[in-house]
Design a protein around this motif. Sequence first.
Motif, short mmCIF file in Angstrom:
data_model
loop_
_atom_site.label_atom_id
_atom_site.label_comp_id
_atom_site.label_asym_id
_atom_site.label_seq_id
_atom_site.Cartn_x
_atom_site.Cartn_y
_atom_site.Cartn_z
N HIS A 155 0.82 -1.21 0.00
CA HIS A 155 0.00 0.00 0.00
C HIS A 155 0.85 1.26 0.00
CE1 HIS A 155 1.19 -0.55 4.11
NE2 HIS A 155 0.43 -1.63 4.22
N GLY A 156 2.16 1.11 0.12
CA GLY A 156 3.06 2.26 0.04
C GLY A 156 3.48 2.85 1.37
N ALA A 157 2.74 2.57 2.44
CA ALA A 157 3.10 3.13 3.74
C ALA A 157 4.41 2.54 4.24
CB ALA A 157 1.99 2.86 4.76
N LEU A 158 5.25 3.38 4.84
CA LEU A 158 6.54 2.90 5.33
C LEU A 158 6.36 1.96 6.51
CD1 LEU A 158 9.63 2.95 5.38
CD2 LEU A 158 9.50 5.00 6.82
N TRP A 159 5.49 2.32 7.43
CA TRP A 159 5.31 1.52 8.63
C TRP A 159 4.10 0.60 8.46
CZ3 TRP A 159 9.77 1.98 10.51
CH2 TRP A 159 10.43 3.21 10.57
N VAL A 160 4.33 -0.68 8.67
CA VAL A 160 3.32 -1.70 8.39
C VAL A 160 2.88 -2.37 9.68
CG1 VAL A 160 2.79 -3.77 7.05
CG2 VAL A 160 4.43 -2.09 6.16
N GLY A 161 1.57 -2.59 9.82
CA GLY A 161 1.02 -3.23 11.00
C GLY A 161 1.09 -4.74 10.93
N THR A 162 0.56 -5.38 11.96
CA THR A 162 0.66 -6.85 12.07
C THR A 162 -0.14 -7.57 11.00
OG1 THR A 162 -1.16 -6.83 13.66
CG2 THR A 162 1.08 -6.79 14.54
N LEU A 163 -1.20 -6.94 10.47
CA LEU A 163 -2.05 -7.57 9.45
C LEU A 163 -1.70 -7.12 8.04
CD1 LEU A 163 -5.50 -7.38 11.29
CD2 LEU A 163 -3.86 -9.27 11.23
N GLY A 164 -0.56 -6.47 7.90
CA GLY A 164 -0.13 -6.02 6.58
C GLY A 164 -0.68 -4.68 6.16
N LYS A 165 -1.51 -4.07 6.99
CA LYS A 165 -2.08 -2.77 6.66
C LYS A 165 -1.19 -1.65 7.19
CE LYS A 165 -6.78 -4.60 6.75
NZ LYS A 165 -8.13 -4.50 7.38
N PRO A 166 -1.42 -0.40 6.73
CA PRO A 166 -0.60 0.71 7.25
C PRO A 166 -0.71 0.83 8.76
CG PRO A 166 -1.83 1.40 5.30
CD PRO A 166 -2.34 0.04 5.66
#
Length: 374
Positions: A265-276
């Motif tokens: 998705h382009g976001a630098l920081w990624v959460g545990t579920l792959g989302k921003p």
Amino acid sequence: MRDLGEQRPASQDEARLARRLARYLATWPAIDRQRWEQNCAPADPLDDPGYGSTLRLASRHKIARGYTYWLRFLDEAGWLDPAAPPGARISHARSAAWFRALMARGNAPFTIAGRFAELNLAIRVLAPEADRTCILQPNGASIRQRLFMDKRELLIPDARILYAEGLRLMGTAEQCRTRRKALLQFRDGLIFAVLSARARRLRTTAQTMATDNLHKVDGRYRIDYRPDQIKTARRDNVLLPARLTPFIDRYLGEIRPALLRGTDHGALWVGTLGKPLAEPGIEKLVRVRSKALLGVAIGPHRFRHALGTTAPLVNRTEPGLARAVLDISEAVAAEHYNRANAIIATEFFQAEMLAATQAANDHARLEKIRRRRE
């Protein structure tokens, strides 16, 4: 066609805020809802924007929540006239009554001050022409004066300790029991290191994009922020420490792709579920990691205080160093971020005390030797 200035939720967290905001507005009298929507609508770029049109979603949500509490209080007291304009409902007597009601409910001083601040901003949006003196200084004294409030003492850790913790988290990530924990620890360590080294605001940090903002130039990474990503609406170019280059290389090449789970998705920081990783997620991980390190949880904004205080200590010949790193004005740096002067003064005092103690000891020793000789 959507207005160019319209604010759309950019994440699940913002969508949740938007729903809560809508629920608050639904309880308001019609005149209040109409004025809120009118004054918070995006302004024409060529016009002088009103205060409401400049507010972010999170700010609108917070102000609307506080105003809802005020309306409930008026309704319970029998003072709510749905047909009356918002500015006509405020008075010194009602502010005093609300103050006493909040006190009776057991609200903490800072909560009470916050409720009055929210009401003040809500009236500023809903009735810009109204005299808000009865909110700011009911019966001639501010809420903070009535509560005898002093600024809360903040734990300001040394930014070097926070930076070292970031490096430690990344360096020991492979020792985690599971691959998932290793990925998250490395990510958290890099966030810690970047925040402690450059300390950009939480909203800006959450909006950082891997491709649009992050660039590698001459072996070092630089983050170039657009004006709409910065609170001051100015471009911001952040050069990251050279020591972080190999860690960022690994994060971009290995850690981030593993966290993404196949969709970028382009976001630098990624959460545990792959989302921003949104603002609440960054806030949570910083608090968890900082409590493990310091014994007390601190938020991302405290990194700005830490850097603003540590920078002058590291290089005392450059008093404006913290201001330049944080990209803030000299007045703001002095009032809100730099506590180094007090630390330096304490060091000088301790040095003077040590010197005086040593001199006294030397004098006593010489006197003892002189008496022996006599």
